[in-house]
Design an enzyme around this catalytic site. Structure first.
Site, short mmCIF file in Angstrom:
data_model
loop_
_atom_site.label_atom_id
_atom_site.label_comp_id
_atom_site.label_asym_id
_atom_site.label_seq_id
_atom_site.Cartn_x
_atom_site.Cartn_y
_atom_site.Cartn_z
N ASP A 452 14.86 0.12 -2.14
CA ASP A 452 13.86 -0.59 -1.33
C ASP A 452 14.11 -0.25 0.14
OD1 ASP A 452 12.22 -2.62 -0.16
OD2 ASP A 452 12.53 -3.90 -1.90
N ARG A 454 11.98 -1.74 2.63
CA ARG A 454 10.99 -2.56 3.34
C ARG A 454 11.56 -3.31 4.54
NH1 ARG A 454 8.07 -5.57 -1.55
NH2 ARG A 454 10.09 -5.18 -2.52
N1 LIG Z 1 9.63 2.61 -5.22
C1 LIG Z 1 9.03 1.83 -6.11
N2 LIG Z 1 8.12 0.97 -5.66
C2 LIG Z 1 7.54 0.17 -6.55
C3 LIG Z 1 7.82 0.20 -7.93
N3 LIG Z 1 7.06 -0.74 -8.53
C4 LIG Z 1 6.35 -1.35 -7.54
N4 LIG Z 1 6.61 -0.80 -6.35
C5 LIG Z 1 6.15 -1.17 -5.00
O1 LIG Z 1 6.74 -2.42 -4.71
C6 LIG Z 1 5.96 -3.15 -3.77
C7 LIG Z 1 5.71 -4.53 -4.32
O2 LIG Z 1 6.92 -5.11 -4.48
P1 LIG Z 1 7.38 -5.85 -5.75
O3 LIG Z 1 8.80 -5.44 -6.03
O4 LIG Z 1 6.39 -5.67 -6.88
O5 LIG Z 1 7.34 -7.36 -5.37
P2 LIG Z 1 7.89 -8.05 -4.08
O6 LIG Z 1 6.91 -7.77 -3.00
O7 LIG Z 1 9.31 -7.63 -3.80
O8 LIG Z 1 7.94 -9.57 -4.52
P3 LIG Z 1 6.79 -10.61 -4.85
O9 LIG Z 1 6.43 -11.24 -3.55
O10 LIG Z 1 7.38 -11.56 -5.79
O11 LIG Z 1 5.62 -9.84 -5.44
C8 LIG Z 1 4.69 -2.35 -3.58
O12 LIG Z 1 4.85 -1.66 -2.36
C9 LIG Z 1 4.69 -1.41 -4.78
O13 LIG Z 1 3.99 -0.22 -4.47
C10 LIG Z 1 8.79 1.14 -8.38
O14 LIG Z 1 9.12 1.23 -9.55
N5 LIG Z 1 9.39 1.92 -7.42
#
Ligand SMILES: Nc1nc2c(ncn2[C@@H]2O[C@H](COP(=O)(O)OP(=O)(O)OP(=O)(O)O)[C@@H](O)[C@H]2O)c(=O)[nH]1
Ligand SMILES: [Zn+2]
Length: 544
Positions: A452, A454
């Site tokens: 991650d 972010r």
């Molecule tokens: N690198 C990567 N990104 C992913 C994957 N699956 C989803 N994403 C990205 O993860 C982001 C969304 O995050 P999530 O992990 O689904 O959820 P979160 O934002 O951490 O948490 P919530 O608020 O509960 O939804 C988006 O930017 C998606 O494009 C993956 O397998 N790998």
């Protein structure tokens, strides 16, 4: 809307005048570079160019050869020699005063990043406006469709709603007091607060080119899922937030639409504040940004006196349901979702993750909070208060506090800020390696080196910009988002997870992996052993 006092304007003007004196004293070097006395050209400079690139063909415009006209164009667009970077000691370069976090706009000063003649010498920010879109601007100039001297006009573009007014969280010049370091809280007020400086043509013939980094507007949104929810009785039409769409030709049931206010926000980083947020030194941050963007921004190194950077990354959008001024009113209930872009799901409905269903669910929760109780419920309660001998004030108070507000913050951080290309590579690895929940985060790490990127520590800035001081309902399971918001000083009173019936067939892998790694769940426990058992569908299983 803040009104800038006469005293503040006088201060700005006197600052501008002293800058003008400094400008007049400038050496020939910068003079040649910037053409500072020429008025703005009414038409784009240069000719439209042909794609024959370098071939000796006749130009349809004037009969000259294309190679000639290309060279002429380049010369007319960029007459001076290339200036690779600037230095603080350079004669005549004096950034416009800017004290990040100062309460008085005259002391805070505007963010100036423009290279127009009137502004280039007083730039106090590194980079370019509009994030990654700055490249398209460069292309438009090169192609002759945009006049390089064009100074944007902001007439009649001011916010139509009462959103984000100057407040305590905008101020604070160091450490924990500095709640906002990754956007310019004055970004949407630029044309009004710095109106005189923008319009005062005595400065470089054009007035300063100070651009808004935020814009605020209103809209109606229309989603099929919301029509379905209204039909199921899970949302009601109140004529204020949820409206019946007027029938139009050929459509039997036009469904509903929803009133929203929204803001688009470009990133603006105050580098000492960003470094502080991550617990690193400013010089390390600058060095890493310089090195790992391929040396794109030498001024990160050569201009330590310039503290603001406009990074070439995506920004964010805030959608607000209900009265936007309620966001800063602690007596109103607030429901919030912070969402990171997932184009595959959000727009195209991919079933591998929960992004779109979670987003739509959050929108519905925001609408429900904004609407408050159903009118029938309010009426029943008014009756009850009346029956029990309540005064007229008591009866009227029933309605007060019924309405809350909802907000969805949508960040352009695709693929957990690793990008969509990386995300699809991860999907391939997952599907080929047996898509079990215990490998979910590891797969991203195996491809990208991290799971991650972010950096949620910067995310709460937008909440402080909006004046939010507590969140009643947080629609997110993420512990990283929760921790960042609470650590920034905004308490979260209730969290809730995605309802099980909204989890798409292939997404249980994601949810179980998240719960096991520390994401919030209202009930479900997931052990490491369970993770091995939760598996997604193989490609072949869905290809009939
Ligand atoms: N690198 C990567 N990104 C992913 C994957 N699956 C989803 N994403 C990205 O993860 C982001 C969304 O995050 P999530 O992990 O689904 O959820 P979160 O934002 O951490 O948490 P919530 O608020 O509960 O939804 C988006 O930017 C998606 O494009 C993956 O397998 N790998
Ligand atoms: Zn997704």
């Amino acid at each position: 809307m803040p009104v800038v006092s006469e005293a503040v304007l006088t201060q700005i003007l006197s600052q501008l005048q002293s800058l003008q004196v400094a400008q007049q004293e400038m050496g020939a070097k910068l003079e040649a570079l910037t053409n500072s006395n020429s008025p703005p050209s009414p038409e784009p400079r240069g000719l439209p160019i042909s794609r024959t690139n370098g071939r000796q063909t006749k130009s349809p415009m004037n009969g000259s050869t294309i190679t000639d006209s290309l060279q002429e164009r380049e010369k007319s667009l960029y007459p001076g020699r290339v200036l690779l970077t600037t230095y603080p000691s350079q004669h005549g370069i004096l950034p416009f005063n800017l004290t990040w976090g100062a309460e008085d706009p005259a002391v805070r000063g505007p963010v100036i990043c423009s290279r127009l003649p009137s502004s280039i010498k007083v730039r106090n920010a590194i980079g370019a406006h509009s994030g990654s879109y700055s490249i398209y601007r460069a292309l438009s100039i090169a192609m002759g469709s945009l006049d390089p001297m064009y100074k944007p006009s902001y007439e009649m573009t001011e916010p139509p709603v009462d959103l984000a007014v100057p407040c305590k969280s905008w101020y604070g010049t160091e450490g924990k007091n500095m709640k906002i370091v990754s956007l310019d809280p004055w970004g949407h007020l630029v044309p009004s607060v710095w109106q005189k400086a923008i319009q005062d043509k005595s400065v470089g013939g054009l007035g300063l080119d100070i651009r808004p980094s935020i814009s605020v507007t209103k809209a109606h949104i229309k989603l099929k899922e919301l029509d379905d929810s209204v039909n199921r009785g899970e949302l009601f039409v109140d004529g204020k937030i949820v409206l019946n769409t007027a029938p139009f030709e050929g459509v039997l049931d036009p469904g509903v639409e929803v009133n929203v206010s929204k803001a688009a926000v470009d990133p603006i980083w105050y580098l000492p504040g960003v470094a502080d947020r991550f617990g690193i030194s400013e010089s390390l941050l600058r060095r890493a940004l310089f090195e790992d963007t391929g040396g794109m921004y030498p001024e990160l190194i050569t201009r330590p006196d310039i503290k603001v950077f406009l990074p070439p990354i995506g920004g964010l959008t805030v959608y607000i349901f209900g009265n936007p001024s309620f966001l800063r009113d602690p007596s109103k209930i607030l429901t919030l979702r912070v969402h990171d872009e997932c184009n595959g799901s959000d727009v195209f409905g991919s079933d591998i993750c929960t992004c779109k269903p979670y987003l739509v669910y959050a929108i519905e929760e925001c609408i429900r909070t904004a609407q408050g109780r159903h009118p029938d419920q309010i009426q029943a309660e008014r009756e009850r208060v009346k029956q029990s001998g309540g005064s007229e004030v008591d009866v009227n108070n029933v309605e007060k506090g019924a309405e809350g507000v909802g907000a969805v913050v949508y960040f352009r951080k695709e693929g957990r800020a690793l990008g969509e290309v990386t995300k699809y590579l991860v999907y391939n690895l997952r599907k080929r390696g047996g898509d079990s929940a215990d490998r979910y985060f590891k797969s991203t790490e195996m491809v990208a080196g991290v799971k991650d990127m972010r950096f949620q520590a910067l995310m709460p800035d937008v909440l402080h910009w909006l004046g939010i001081n507590k969140i009643d309902n947080m629609v997110s399971m993420s512990d990283m988002k929760y921790d960042a918001i609470v650590e920034s000083g905004i308490p979260i009173l209730k969290r809730y997870d995605i309802p099980p019936h909204l989890i798409p067939p292939d997404s249980q892998v994601e949810i179980d992996a998240k719960i096991a790694s520390g994401y919030f769940s209202s009930g479900k426990q997931v052990t490491q052993e369970d993770l091995k058992k939760t598996v997604g569908r193989r490609w072949e299983e869905v290809e009939h």
